[in-house]
Design a protein around this motif. Structure first.
Motif, PDB file in Angstrom:
ATOM      1  N   VAL A 154       5.284  15.499  -0.121  1.00 32.26           N
ATOM      2  CA  VAL A 154       4.825  15.167  -1.472  1.00 32.26           C
ATOM      3  C   VAL A 154       5.825  15.734  -2.472  1.00 32.26           C
ATOM      4  O   VAL A 154       6.156  16.927  -2.418  1.00 32.26           O
ATOM      5  CB  VAL A 154       3.420  15.749  -1.752  1.00 32.26           C
ATOM      6  CG1 VAL A 154       2.927  15.284  -3.118  1.00 32.26           C
ATOM      7  CG2 VAL A 154       2.446  15.346  -0.661  1.00 32.26           C
ATOM      8  N   HIS A 155       6.295  14.890  -3.372  1.00 29.85           N
ATOM      9  CA  HIS A 155       7.336  15.288  -4.324  1.00 29.85           C
ATOM     10  C   HIS A 155       6.898  14.910  -5.728  1.00 29.85           C
ATOM     11  O   HIS A 155       6.510  13.772  -5.993  1.00 29.85           O
ATOM     12  CB  HIS A 155       8.652  14.580  -3.963  1.00 29.85           C
ATOM     13  CG  HIS A 155       9.766  14.886  -4.920  1.00 29.85           C
ATOM     14  ND1 HIS A 155      10.796  14.002  -5.158  1.00 29.85           N
ATOM     15  CD2 HIS A 155      10.008  15.963  -5.711  1.00 29.85           C
ATOM     16  CE1 HIS A 155      11.626  14.526  -6.050  1.00 29.85           C
ATOM     17  NE2 HIS A 155      11.170  15.715  -6.393  1.00 29.85           N
ATOM     18  N   ASP A 166       6.562  10.521   0.895  1.00 28.20           N
ATOM     19  CA  ASP A 166       7.561   9.928   1.795  1.00 28.20           C
ATOM     20  C   ASP A 166       8.570   9.083   1.023  1.00 28.20           C
ATOM     21  O   ASP A 166       8.971   8.001   1.469  1.00 28.20           O
ATOM     22  CB  ASP A 166       6.884   9.076   2.872  1.00 28.20           C
ATOM     23  CG  ASP A 166       6.082   9.916   3.859  1.00 28.20           C
ATOM     24  OD1 ASP A 166       6.499  11.061   4.133  1.00 28.20           O
ATOM     25  OD2 ASP A 166       5.041   9.428   4.341  1.00 28.20           O
ATOM     26  N   ASP A 167       8.955   9.579  -0.163  1.00 31.23           N
ATOM     27  CA  ASP A 167       9.929   8.911  -1.028  1.00 31.23           C
ATOM     28  C   ASP A 167       9.447   7.566  -1.568  1.00 31.23           C
ATOM     29  O   ASP A 167      10.229   6.799  -2.129  1.00 31.23           O
ATOM     30  CB  ASP A 167      11.273   8.707  -0.304  1.00 31.23           C
ATOM     31  CG  ASP A 167      11.983  10.027  -0.045  1.00 31.23           C
ATOM     32  OD1 ASP A 167      11.860  10.932  -0.898  1.00 31.23           O
ATOM     33  OD2 ASP A 167      12.644  10.157   1.000  1.00 31.23           O
ATOM     34  N   ILE A 168       8.156   7.289  -1.429  1.00 31.10           N
ATOM     35  CA  ILE A 168       7.566   6.066  -1.996  1.00 31.10           C
ATOM     36  C   ILE A 168       6.802   6.456  -3.262  1.00 31.10           C
ATOM     37  O   ILE A 168       5.909   7.299  -3.208  1.00 31.10           O
ATOM     38  CB  ILE A 168       6.616   5.384  -0.994  1.00 31.10           C
ATOM     39  CG1 ILE A 168       7.373   5.022   0.283  1.00 31.10           C
ATOM     40  CG2 ILE A 168       5.976   4.145  -1.610  1.00 31.10           C
ATOM     41  CD1 ILE A 168       6.485   4.487   1.382  1.00 31.10           C
ATOM     42  N   PRO A 169       7.146   5.859  -4.414  1.00 29.82           N
ATOM     43  CA  PRO A 169       6.504   6.248  -5.674  1.00 29.82           C
ATOM     44  C   PRO A 169       5.010   5.968  -5.690  1.00 29.82           C
ATOM     45  O   PRO A 169       4.544   4.955  -5.153  1.00 29.82           O
ATOM     46  CB  PRO A 169       7.241   5.402  -6.722  1.00 29.82           C
ATOM     47  CG  PRO A 169       8.540   5.037  -6.086  1.00 29.82           C
ATOM     48  CD  PRO A 169       8.239   4.881  -4.623  1.00 29.82           C
ATOM     49  N   LEU A 170       4.274   6.878  -6.313  1.00 33.40           N
ATOM     50  CA  LEU A 170       2.854   6.688  -6.576  1.00 33.40           C
ATOM     51  C   LEU A 170       2.689   6.252  -8.028  1.00 33.40           C
ATOM     52  O   LEU A 170       3.306   6.820  -8.921  1.00 33.40           O
ATOM     53  CB  LEU A 170       2.081   7.998  -6.380  1.00 33.40           C
ATOM     54  CG  LEU A 170       1.896   8.510  -4.957  1.00 33.40           C
ATOM     55  CD1 LEU A 170       1.463   9.972  -5.001  1.00 33.40           C
ATOM     56  CD2 LEU A 170       0.874   7.678  -4.219  1.00 33.40           C
ATOM     57  N   THR A 171       1.879   5.244  -8.256  1.00 34.08           N
ATOM     58  CA  THR A 171       1.578   4.810  -9.621  1.00 34.08           C
ATOM     59  C   THR A 171       0.300   5.501 -10.067  1.00 34.08           C
ATOM     60  O   THR A 171      -0.804   5.115  -9.681  1.00 34.08           O
ATOM     61  CB  THR A 171       1.403   3.284  -9.697  1.00 34.08           C
ATOM     62  OG1 THR A 171       2.589   2.653  -9.207  1.00 34.08           O
ATOM     63  CG2 THR A 171       1.155   2.837 -11.131  1.00 34.08           C
ATOM     64  N   LEU A 219      -7.010   9.145  -6.800  1.00 38.06           N
ATOM     65  CA  LEU A 219      -5.755   9.719  -6.318  1.00 38.06           C
ATOM     66  C   LEU A 219      -5.663   9.587  -4.803  1.00 38.06           C
ATOM     67  O   LEU A 219      -4.610   9.217  -4.253  1.00 38.06           O
ATOM     68  CB  LEU A 219      -5.673  11.188  -6.744  1.00 38.06           C
ATOM     69  CG  LEU A 219      -4.448  11.991  -6.312  1.00 38.06           C
ATOM     70  CD1 LEU A 219      -3.162  11.336  -6.787  1.00 38.06           C
ATOM     71  CD2 LEU A 219      -4.547  13.422  -6.846  1.00 38.06           C
ATOM     72  N   ARG A 220      -6.744   9.866  -4.118  1.00 34.95           N
ATOM     73  CA  ARG A 220      -6.763   9.737  -2.653  1.00 34.95           C
ATOM     74  C   ARG A 220      -6.491   8.306  -2.205  1.00 34.95           C
ATOM     75  O   ARG A 220      -5.739   8.071  -1.244  1.00 34.95           O
ATOM     76  CB  ARG A 220      -8.130  10.174  -2.118  1.00 34.95           C
ATOM     77  CG  ARG A 220      -8.296  11.665  -1.939  1.00 34.95           C
ATOM     78  CD  ARG A 220      -9.698  11.957  -1.490  1.00 34.95           C
ATOM     79  NE  ARG A 220      -9.837  13.286  -0.942  1.00 34.95           N
ATOM     80  CZ  ARG A 220     -10.966  13.976  -0.975  1.00 34.95           C
ATOM     81  NH1 ARG A 220     -12.039  13.447  -1.558  1.00 34.95           N
ATOM     82  NH2 ARG A 220     -11.039  15.174  -0.454  1.00 34.95           N
ATOM     83  N   LYS A 221      -7.096   7.345  -2.889  1.00 34.82           N
ATOM     84  CA  LYS A 221      -6.902   5.941  -2.519  1.00 34.82           C
ATOM     85  C   LYS A 221      -5.445   5.538  -2.657  1.00 34.82           C
ATOM     86  O   LYS A 221      -4.902   4.812  -1.817  1.00 34.82           O
ATOM     87  CB  LYS A 221      -7.785   5.052  -3.396  1.00 34.82           C
ATOM     88  CG  LYS A 221      -9.275   5.160  -3.096  1.00 34.82           C
ATOM     89  CD  LYS A 221     -10.089   4.346  -4.084  1.00 34.82           C
ATOM     90  CE  LYS A 221     -11.578   4.524  -3.849  1.00 34.82           C
ATOM     91  NZ  LYS A 221     -12.391   3.787  -4.879  1.00 34.82           N
ATOM     92  N   LYS A 222      -4.798   6.002  -3.705  1.00 31.06           N
ATOM     93  CA  LYS A 222      -3.393   5.657  -3.918  1.00 31.06           C
ATOM     94  C   LYS A 222      -2.498   6.319  -2.872  1.00 31.06           C
ATOM     95  O   LYS A 222      -1.526   5.721  -2.401  1.00 31.06           O
ATOM     96  CB  LYS A 222      -2.974   6.039  -5.338  1.00 31.06           C
ATOM     97  CG  LYS A 222      -3.670   5.201  -6.398  1.00 31.06           C
ATOM     98  CD  LYS A 222      -3.326   5.630  -7.815  1.00 31.06           C
ATOM     99  CE  LYS A 222      -4.041   4.762  -8.832  1.00 31.06           C
ATOM    100  NZ  LYS A 222      -3.738   5.138 -10.237  1.00 31.06           N
ATOM    101  N   ILE A 223      -2.833   7.543  -2.503  1.00 29.97           N
ATOM    102  CA  ILE A 223      -2.076   8.228  -1.453  1.00 29.97           C
ATOM    103  C   ILE A 223      -2.279   7.523  -0.116  1.00 29.97           C
ATOM    104  O   ILE A 223      -1.340   7.358   0.669  1.00 29.97           O
ATOM    105  CB  ILE A 223      -2.500   9.707  -1.364  1.00 29.97           C
ATOM    106  CG1 ILE A 223      -2.046  10.470  -2.614  1.00 29.97           C
ATOM    107  CG2 ILE A 223      -1.935  10.370  -0.099  1.00 29.97           C
ATOM    108  CD1 ILE A 223      -2.549  11.898  -2.695  1.00 29.97           C
ATOM    109  N   ALA A 224      -3.514   7.069   0.141  1.00 32.57           N
ATOM    110  CA  ALA A 224      -3.842   6.416   1.404  1.00 32.57           C
ATOM    111  C   ALA A 224      -3.113   5.082   1.577  1.00 32.57           C
ATOM    112  O   ALA A 224      -2.955   4.601   2.702  1.00 32.57           O
ATOM    113  CB  ALA A 224      -5.347   6.195   1.509  1.00 32.57           C
ATOM    114  N   GLU A 225      -2.654   4.501   0.482  1.00 33.23           N
ATOM    115  CA  GLU A 225      -1.879   3.263   0.574  1.00 33.23           C
ATOM    116  C   GLU A 225      -0.493   3.513   1.145  1.00 33.23           C
ATOM    117  O   GLU A 225       0.178   2.587   1.605  1.00 33.23           O
ATOM    118  CB  GLU A 225      -1.749   2.617  -0.808  1.00 33.23           C
ATOM    119  CG  GLU A 225      -3.067   2.089  -1.356  1.00 33.23           C
ATOM    120  CD  GLU A 225      -2.939   1.568  -2.777  1.00 33.23           C
ATOM    121  OE1 GLU A 225      -1.804   1.625  -3.320  1.00 33.23           O
ATOM    122  OE2 GLU A 225      -3.937   1.084  -3.330  1.00 33.23           O
ATOM    123  N   ILE A 226      -0.066   4.784   1.144  1.00 31.98           N
ATOM    124  CA  ILE A 226       1.270   5.141   1.618  1.00 31.98           C
ATOM    125  C   ILE A 226       1.229   5.846   2.968  1.00 31.98           C
ATOM    126  O   ILE A 226       2.060   5.614   3.833  1.00 31.98           O
ATOM    127  CB  ILE A 226       1.988   6.024   0.576  1.00 31.98           C
ATOM    128  CG1 ILE A 226       2.168   5.242  -0.735  1.00 31.98           C
ATOM    129  CG2 ILE A 226       3.333   6.511   1.102  1.00 31.98           C
ATOM    130  CD1 ILE A 226       2.763   6.055  -1.849  1.00 31.98           C
TER     131      ILE A 226
END
Length: 248
Positions: A154-155, A166-171, A219-226
Motif C-alpha cells: 500500500v502506497h 500493487d502500483d494500481i491507483p485507487l480512486t 474503502l474496502r470495496k475499492k481495495i477489493a477491486e485490486i
C-alpha cells in the motif's frame, strides 16, 4: 493527495469556502439558504431539479461543495450523486428526511461525504460544510510536502496525490484517502472510531452514527477491486486496523 494536516483545528482562512452549489426543489428553502450563505461571504448557485443540478455540477464551473437533496424531480439525489461520482470528487453533503436511515446509508455508500437531516439548524449546516471542505482541502492541498507512506504493497504519495495498491491507483474520495492515511500511520494497531471521527470527519463520534462504517466499507470495496487480500480488519466494538503480514 497532499496531507499537510492541521488535524482538528479551527478552520483557517487557508481553507475558506468560496462556492456552493445547492440542488434542491424546495424553492423557499433554497432562497433562504442562498441568502444566509451569501451573507456569510459564500458564492451560491441554486438549481431546483436534479437534471439541471447535475448539468451545472458537470459544467466545468468550480464548486467547493454540493448541497444535494434526495427527493427531486427529473433526477433524484442518488442519481445525481452516482453520475457525479463517475468523474468528479467534489464534496457532497446530502440533505435527507429526518429519521430516514436508508437514505443516509445509501448516500454514504454512493460516495456522499456526509448527510444532514431536514429540518436543520443553519449553524449546524455551516459547521458541517466547514468540516467537509476542511478535510477535502487537507487531502488535496498543495501545502508543505509530506513524506510518502508505504505499508507493504500500500502506497500513499502526497506529492503525486495518489494512493496505490500493487502500483494500481485507487480512486478515493478525500474522506477515504484520509482514513487510509490514518490507518497507515498506525498500521498493525487499532484505530478507534472516535479517533477517526475526530481526526478525519472533524467531529465527535455520535451514537448510532454509521458514517465511519460506511466510509470504511467503501474503502474496502475499492481495495477489493485490486487485491483479494484483506487490508482493513474490523476490531469489533472499537474500530479498525490496517493489516500487516505479521498481524494476520
Amino acid at each position: 493527495m497532499n496531507l499537510a494536516v492541521k488535524e482538528c483545528k479551527t478552520m483557517s482562512s487557508d481553507f475558506h469556502l468560496q462556492s456552493i452549489l445547492i440542488i434542491d426543489d424546495d424553492i423557499e428553502l433554497t432562497e433562504m439558504l442562498s441568502a444566509y450563505l451569501t451573507s456569510m461571504g459564500y458564492q451560491v448557485t441554486v438549481k431546483n431539479d436534479g437534471e439541471a443540478g447535475l448539468s451545472e455540477a458537470l459544467s466545468g464551473n468550480h464548486y467547493d461543495l454540493v448541497l444535494l437533496d434526495v427527493m427531486m424531480p427529473k433526477l433524484d439525489g442518488f442519481d445525481v450523486l452516482k453520475k457525479l461520482r463517475a468523474s468528479h470528487s467534489t464534496p457532497v453533503l446530502m440533505l435527507t428526511a429526518r429519521g430516514d436511515d436508508y437514505d443516509r446509508i445509501l448516500g454514504l455508500e454512493m460516495g456522499a461525504d456526509d448527510y444532514l437531516p431536514k429540518p436543520f439548524n443553519h449553524r449546524e449546516l455551516v459547521a458541517r460544510i466547514k468540516a467537509i471542505v476542511r478535510r477535502h482541502n487537507i487531502a488535496t492541498s498543495g501545502g508543505a510536502v509530506e513524506q510518502d507512506l508505504r505499508v507493504e504493497n500500500v502506497h500513499l504519495s502526497p506529492s503525486s496525490q495518489v494512493a496505490k495498491i500493487d502500483d494500481i491507483p485507487l480512486t478515493l474520495t478525500s474522506t477515504e484517502f484520509l482514513i487510509l492515511r490514518l490507518l497507515m500511520l498506525h498500521a498493525g494497531h487499532r484505530v478507534t472510531k472516535e479517533e477517526i471521527s475526530l481526526k478525519v470527519l472533524g467531529k465527535p463520534l455520535q451514537a448510532f452514527d454509521r458514517s465511519i462504517d460506511m466510509h470504511v466499507s467503501n474503502l474496502r470495496k475499492k481495495i477489493a477491486e485490486i487485491t483479494i487480500n484483506e487490508k482493513i480488519k474490523t476490531i469489533r466494538g472499537v474500530g479498525y486496523m490496517l493489516m500487516m503480514s505479521a498481524a494476520k
